[in-house]
Structures are given as structure tokens and as C-alpha cells.
Design an enzyme around this catalytic site. Sequence first.
Site, PDB file in Angstrom:
ATOM      1  N   LYS A 151       0.858  -1.195   0.000  1.00 55.42           N
ATOM      2  CA  LYS A 151       0.000   0.000   0.000  1.00 55.42           C
ATOM      3  C   LYS A 151       0.889   1.238   0.000  1.00 55.42           C
ATOM      4  O   LYS A 151       1.580   1.515   0.981  1.00 55.42           O
ATOM      5  CB  LYS A 151      -0.907   0.052   1.235  1.00 55.42           C
ATOM      6  CG  LYS A 151      -1.950   1.176   1.071  1.00 55.42           C
ATOM      7  CD  LYS A 151      -2.592   1.613   2.362  1.00 55.42           C
ATOM      8  CE  LYS A 151      -1.869   2.732   3.064  1.00 55.42           C
ATOM      9  NZ  LYS A 151      -1.720   3.983   2.293  1.00 55.42           N
ATOM     10  N   CYS A 157      14.408  10.275   6.743  1.00 55.79           N
ATOM     11  CA  CYS A 157      14.431   9.769   8.125  1.00 55.79           C
ATOM     12  C   CYS A 157      15.831   9.849   8.741  1.00 55.79           C
ATOM     13  O   CYS A 157      15.965   9.972   9.949  1.00 55.79           O
ATOM     14  CB  CYS A 157      13.928   8.335   8.166  1.00 55.79           C
ATOM     15  SG  CYS A 157      14.908   7.208   7.157  1.00 55.79           S
TER      16      CYS A 157
HETATM   17  P1  NAD Z   1       2.824   8.160   7.989  1.00 57.57           P
HETATM   18  O1  NAD Z   1       3.061   7.335   9.185  1.00 57.57           O
HETATM   19  O2  NAD Z   1       1.908   9.311   8.091  1.00 57.57           O
HETATM   20  O3  NAD Z   1       2.239   7.258   6.799  1.00 57.57           O
HETATM   21  C1  NAD Z   1       2.938   6.155   6.311  1.00 57.57           C
HETATM   22  C2  NAD Z   1       1.963   5.145   5.735  1.00 57.57           C
HETATM   23  O4  NAD Z   1       1.147   4.630   6.790  1.00 57.57           O
HETATM   24  C3  NAD Z   1       1.008   5.698   4.686  1.00 57.57           C
HETATM   25  O5  NAD Z   1       0.876   4.748   3.645  1.00 57.57           O
HETATM   26  C4  NAD Z   1      -0.302   5.822   5.441  1.00 57.57           C
HETATM   27  O6  NAD Z   1      -1.435   5.706   4.620  1.00 57.57           O
HETATM   28  C5  NAD Z   1      -0.210   4.637   6.382  1.00 57.57           C
HETATM   29  N1  NAD Z   1      -1.058   4.721   7.580  1.00 57.57           N
HETATM   30  C6  NAD Z   1      -1.511   5.828   8.230  1.00 57.57           C
HETATM   31  N2  NAD Z   1      -2.264   5.476   9.284  1.00 57.57           N
HETATM   32  C7  NAD Z   1      -2.301   4.126   9.313  1.00 57.57           C
HETATM   33  C8  NAD Z   1      -2.902   3.169  10.167  1.00 57.57           C
HETATM   34  N3  NAD Z   1      -3.646   3.540  11.219  1.00 57.57           N
HETATM   35  N4  NAD Z   1      -2.703   1.860   9.922  1.00 57.57           N
HETATM   36  C9  NAD Z   1      -1.942   1.464   8.876  1.00 57.57           C
HETATM   37  N5  NAD Z   1      -1.358   2.322   8.013  1.00 57.57           N
HETATM   38  C10 NAD Z   1      -1.537   3.644   8.232  1.00 57.57           C
HETATM   39  O7  NAD Z   1       4.268   8.613   7.493  1.00 57.57           O
HETATM   40  P2  NAD Z   1       4.638   9.572   6.282  1.00 57.57           P
HETATM   41  O8  NAD Z   1       4.265  10.975   6.635  1.00 57.57           O
HETATM   42  O9  NAD Z   1       4.138   9.008   5.005  1.00 57.57           O
HETATM   43  O10 NAD Z   1       6.244   9.447   6.244  1.00 57.57           O
HETATM   44  C11 NAD Z   1       7.104  10.238   6.992  1.00 57.57           C
HETATM   45  C12 NAD Z   1       7.655   9.466   8.170  1.00 57.57           C
HETATM   46  O11 NAD Z   1       8.282   8.276   7.709  1.00 57.57           O
HETATM   47  C13 NAD Z   1       8.734  10.226   8.913  1.00 57.57           C
HETATM   48  O12 NAD Z   1       8.529  10.102  10.292  1.00 57.57           O
HETATM   49  C14 NAD Z   1      10.018   9.527   8.506  1.00 57.57           C
HETATM   50  O13 NAD Z   1      11.059   9.648   9.440  1.00 57.57           O
HETATM   51  C15 NAD Z   1       9.548   8.128   8.345  1.00 57.57           C
HETATM   52  N6  NAD Z   1      10.463   7.358   7.487  1.00 57.57           N
HETATM   53  C16 NAD Z   1      11.287   6.416   8.070  1.00 57.57           C
HETATM   54  C17 NAD Z   1      12.193   5.706   7.291  1.00 57.57           C
HETATM   55  C18 NAD Z   1      13.098   4.663   7.896  1.00 57.57           C
HETATM   56  O14 NAD Z   1      13.707   3.918   7.138  1.00 57.57           O
HETATM   57  N7  NAD Z   1      13.208   4.556   9.208  1.00 57.57           N
HETATM   58  C19 NAD Z   1      12.263   5.947   5.918  1.00 57.57           C
HETATM   59  C20 NAD Z   1      11.416   6.908   5.357  1.00 57.57           C
HETATM   60  C21 NAD Z   1      10.520   7.606   6.160  1.00 57.57           C
END
Ligand code: NAD
Length: 479
Positions: free
Chosen positions: A174, A283
Amino acid sequence: MTRILENFIDGRFVSGSALEHRDVRNPANGALLAQMPLSTAAGVEEALAAARRAQPAWEALPAIQRAGYLRRIAGLIRDNAGPLAETITREQGKVLALAQVEVAFTADYMDYMAEWARRIEGEVIPSDRVGESIFLMRRAIGVTAGILPWNFPFFLIARKMAPALVTGNTIVVKPSEETPINAFDFARLVQQAELPAGVFNLVGGDGATAGASLAASRQVNLVSFTGSVATGKRIMAAAAPNLTRVNLELGGKAPAIVTANADLDLAAKAICDSRVINTGQVCNCAERVYVARAVATEFTEKVAARMAEVRYGDPIADPSVHMGPLVNRQGLDKVAGMVERARAEGAEVLMGGSVAPTEQGFHYLPTVLFDCRHDMEVMRAEIFGPVLPIQVVDGLDEAIALSNDSDYGLTSSIFSRDLAEVMQACNGLKFGETYVNREHFEAMQGFHAGRRHSGIGGADGKHGLLEYTETQVVYMQHG
Ligand code: NAD
């Protein structure tokens, strides 16, 4: 005409699994790019059922044949690299040069994971009994779910699906609702590569419905998630009733330590590069700096001079800009609010410090905040924007202690020419990754894993591959 995206389930693009659609827009100018399916819980279950049906036959294939499909998809990615990169830039806002790197890296990552096919090795363990052999086998886990963020949307598909597939699992992915188009382009290439139906499935949708359904489904054996800490916690809670395994790659608040023995030009360049790349939305970006008092002024002047050279704008209209917009209005408001509160708490705004004066796009000015304190929000919470807060410290012990005093534990860095200082930092920093005298950015053969709230498990390399396997120990009495 607006492109309507359709879910990719069981080898076909289908429309019945989503009743509604959502607009996908370019963050640089607001242009409507496509409409993404908002999958229902039933649509998600349909995709999972396809993945479940396909899994035994997929696992039964020799790993080298599974790897052949990954290589074929890698080739198709390279053949379509130009348009793919442009799509990523249009929907996410990163500069075209970085989108091109992302596409090339994704193809290389598929090839890299394919190379593991002949090395998914078990173990033979000496037995305490006469006439017995003990074998430890590495088995596929089954059906996996990949839930993705928007910041490296194309690469993250490969980071989930390539290790999952080469080890014999199937997957339902997704993408983020902010950046789904490139994922549907990826699915087209999967179809062209004639991957067996159901091995890779893609469902569009929001987090609350499609994402939550994946995390809570009994059909899923592993949820591999990259995104924010808050969502990671929700996913873990949703997975708990079924004891579904989770692999969580969450946020970061990477400290960069600059000692009095650092090469200050190198440190200023590496830290700026790490702060500006993808407009600060990475990140592992350097998110806070601890600089030794003796060199604080000189270092800060060098950083400010570099940040002053950063040009921003619409990366399609002007491919020479260093930075595109933030991904959405919410991201822009968050960054602006954090800088305002830091200013009110006494941080000195050396440059930037406001939303950019542009008519279109979610642009924030490259910003340097000096004289920050550890209790400020800007030193403790993930900013995810082109804002660099700097705190002056009295020595390496203090820098290490402040670095570790954080919920986040993903990446860290130290800049010093003194080997004893470097080793003290490597031993003292409690982070999944530590970079020495270089910018923050991992390699595919490493292991990208966060401590504390930055995650559970990790990705890349041998250790990332093994996250997609489980063990079976066979005790064979043969004599
Ligand atoms: P987010 O958590 O808002 O969303 C990520 C995904 O989760 C999306 O596909 C969203 O639709 C889904 N999602 C949202 N609520 C959900 C739920 N209740 N259940 C299941 N899925 C759900 O994150 P974002 O804003 O897309 O990304 C930014 C964040 O990602 C930052 O905090 C960044 O640090 C982190 N990130 C981490 C890494 C890593 O490797 N550690 C890499 C890239 C980004």
C-alpha cells in the site's frame, strides 16, 4: 484527461476493490495528476487472498528463478527510468536529479536482493545424540504487507518486495496516499515482467481504512512498515491480536556532532547536504547539531554560507534548483510552527525562518537556528524540513549524552580528525547507524535499523533479508 489508477490484484488491474477515489496533486503547483483508488477493507482482503493463493507455488520455485523475475523488473525499471523519475518529482516534489538516483538505486537494489538467491543458507548444528543431525532451515514467512511513506516512494517498494519475494513470500503493497502514481507504474512493470499472478499486489488507499485493514488482517504474516512513529504504534497495536510480526522503520532525529578537531569545511558541507536533500524530508537526515564551543562560530558561519547558496523552486519548471517543495500543506505548517516556537523560546534565526515568498508550492526557506537548547521542541521532535538547529556544547561527553537523550535512535554522525574521539563516539552513541566524517546516507549492503522509537527490526543487507524468513529446525535421527 486525469489518470485513474486501479488496484493491481492477482496479476490484473481491477476497479471493483475501491468504491471511491482521491485526487493526487503536484506539491509544487497544485496541478491534478491522477485519482487514486481508496480501497475498502474488502478490497484489501481480496488482494491478500490472491497473495495467499499464490504463495505456496512461489515458495516452491527455486530461489534463483524467483530472483530472475526481480532482475527482469530491474531491467524494465532501467528501460523506463526517465518517465519514472519525472513522475516521482511531479507527485513528491524532490528534484529530478534525486528522483533519477532513486530510480537507478531501486533497480540496483532489486539486482542486489536477487544476488542473495543462492545464499539463503541454513545451518547444520552438532547434535548431543549419536546418529542425529540437526538442520536449521530458513523458510518463507508467507504473506507480507508493505505499507509505505511518501519520501522515497519508489525505492521503498523495492526495499519491501525484493527481500520478501526472493525468500519465497508474496506481498501486498500500500503506497502513501501522497505519492501513489509511481507505485502503479511499478505494478505495470511487474505485469510486463510476467511475474506469476498474486505474488505482487498493489492497493491504493488511506491509512485509516486500507492501511489499518492490512495491519489487522489474519491473512498477513508480516507487516513491514515505513513511516512515522505514531502510525508505527497503531500498526503494532492492530497486529497484536493476531500476533502478526512487525518490521517497523520509523522516524529519526539524527544528531551530528562536530568536535573542535573536525574538518569544518567537510562538516559544514556534509551536514548541509544531509539537511537539504529531499527538502529535509529524510528519516536519516542530520536533524540537530552539537558543536564544540571552540569552533562554534566558525562552523556556524560556514554552515550558514552553504545554506545561503541553496536555491528552491518547482523542480520541473527549473531543474537546476537544489530543493523542491515540502510534500503538503500539513508538512509546511508543521515546519513553520516548530521554527516559530523555537524563535519564541530564544533560538537565534541566522537565516531563513519563514515560509518562502512564492505564489505556488509548499516552500520553506533554508533555515539555520543557532543557540538552541536541548529542551526545545526543535532539538527533540522530528522537523522533516530544511531547518538546521545548532546547539553549542562543552565537550564530547556532553554531545554524546545529549544525542542519546532522545526517543529516536536511527542515525547519528561525528565529525572529527581525532581517532580517539571518533571511537569514543562510535562506542557511546546508541543509534542504529553512525556516520564518521560523511553525510548521512545508508548503503544497500548495510543494515538500516532504528533503536528506541525509531523502529523494530531493519532493512537491507543480509540481516534485512533474513527479516523476511523464519526458522525451522529439523532433528533427524538416522542411526
Ligand atoms: P505516515 O506514518 O503518516 O504514513 C505512512 C503510511 O502509513 C502511509 O501509507 C499511510 O497511509 C499509512 N497509515 C496511516 N495510518 C495508518 C494506520 N492507522 N494503519 C496502517 N497504516 C496507516 O508517514 P509519512 O508521513 O508518510 O512518512 C514520513 C515518516 O516516515 C517520517 O517520520 C520519517 O522519518 C519516516 N520514514 C522512516 C524511514 C526509515 O527507514 N526509518 C524511511 C522513510 C521515512
